[in-house]
Design a protein around this motif. Structure first.
Motif, PDB file in Angstrom:
ATOM      1  N   ARG A 133       0.833  -1.206   0.000  1.00 37.76           N
ATOM      2  CA  ARG A 133       0.000   0.000   0.000  1.00 37.76           C
ATOM      3  C   ARG A 133       0.871   1.260   0.000  1.00 37.76           C
ATOM      4  O   ARG A 133       0.607   2.225  -0.720  1.00 37.76           O
ATOM      5  N   CYS A 136       2.706   1.838  -3.388  1.00 36.23           N
ATOM      6  CA  CYS A 136       1.838   2.460  -4.376  1.00 36.23           C
ATOM      7  C   CYS A 136       1.763   3.968  -4.160  1.00 36.23           C
ATOM      8  O   CYS A 136       1.943   4.757  -5.097  1.00 36.23           O
ATOM      9  N   CYS A 166      -4.505   4.322  -5.474  1.00 35.54           N
ATOM     10  CA  CYS A 166      -4.189   3.255  -4.522  1.00 35.54           C
ATOM     11  C   CYS A 166      -5.384   2.812  -3.682  1.00 35.54           C
ATOM     12  O   CYS A 166      -5.269   1.850  -2.925  1.00 35.54           O
ATOM     13  N   TYR A 173      -2.293  -0.450 -10.343  1.00 38.32           N
ATOM     14  CA  TYR A 173      -0.890  -0.249  -9.993  1.00 38.32           C
ATOM     15  C   TYR A 173      -0.197  -1.604  -9.983  1.00 38.32           C
ATOM     16  O   TYR A 173      -0.499  -2.465  -9.159  1.00 38.32           O
TER      17      TYR A 173
END
Length: 252
Positions: A133, A136, A166, A173
């Motif tokens: 996470r 990204c 994201c 992504y």
């Protein structure tokens, strides 16, 4: 008849020609914005540090002997790469003032770039979802990804920010595993979900024409999407890879 004196020669002026950024070389200012985003969102991966990574984009790209520097009008700062072509980005006030670029000794379109965020204690062959996470968010903020096919719709103005890309199921992504993947499983506690084929190999829908616009050209078999947009998966969820060479072989 007296002749007028010839005019004095004008002094020769020296001109400093600024470095001209190629389309895929990275803006130092934008990469610093990625560093700031890492610091702001560090809670996704509180024990991790930030590095960036160079990866091959074209089949002919060789990573042997690649070097990297921050280049501006009057400044050139070499960056140390480790064995996996990862590097830390230092803060340099002069480079920031000059709107310098971060560039390698390769054709600009021959490499791709990603943030590399790895929490300690995560087993080999796995990734932690909170790390992904944060990768990204940093990657989008830093302007690292250069996919330009219409299939990657988040590059349009409609999905232009890290917060949009994201947190959206359509964010697209791409992440890259260390080796070609056979399957990817996400686990947390008793829950385990095998990612569908549509989340592997850049979605499994790139045509040959699309592929040349994707920075996954030579990494297609390592590419995958992760459910970073789904809050039902906590940050401590683990992404596990089964690699192609380790996959079971069907009996004849």
């Amino acid at each position: 008849m007296a002749q007028a004196p010839a005019p004095a020669s004008a002094p020769i002026q020296s001109v400093t020609v600024p470095y001209v950024r190629a389309p895929v070389d990275k803006s130092y200012r934008k990469m610093l914005a990625g560093v700031a985003r890492f610091e702001r969102d560090h809670a996704f991966a509180p024990a991790a540090s930030l590095r960036f990574r160079l990866l091959p984009r074209l089949p002919a790209t060789t990573m042997e002997g690649v070097s990297l520097r921050i280049a501006g009008e009057r400044i050139s700062v070499p960056l140390a790469l480790d064995a996996d072509h990862r590097f830390a980005l230092p803060h340099n006030a002069e480079a920031e003032r000059e709107d310098a670029a971060v560039l390698a000794n390769r054709r600009a379109d021959s490499l791709t770039w990603r943030a590399a965020i790895h929490s300690p204690g995560v087993a080999q062959g796995t990734r932690r979802l909170g790390d992904l996470r944060l990768e990204c968010r940093v990657g989008i903020e830093a302007g690292l990804v250069s996919n330009s096919s219409p299939i990657f719709g988040w590059l349009s103005d409609a999905l232009g920010s890290a917060d949009q890309v994201c947190t959206s199921a359509d964010g697209n992504y791409l992440f890259f595993a260390d080796r070609p993947v056979f399957s990817v499983t996400v686990r947390h506690g008793a829950r385990a979900d095998v990612l569908p084929f549509s989340m592997l190999y850049a979605g499994g829908r790139l045509t040959a024409a699309d592929l040349r616009f994707c920075d996954c050209q030579v990494l297609l078999d390592r590419s995958y999407y992760a459910p970073i947009f789904d809050p039902a998966w906590p940050d401590d969820s683990i992404v596990e890879f089964a690699y192609i060479q380790d996959a079971p072989v069907a009996a004849p």
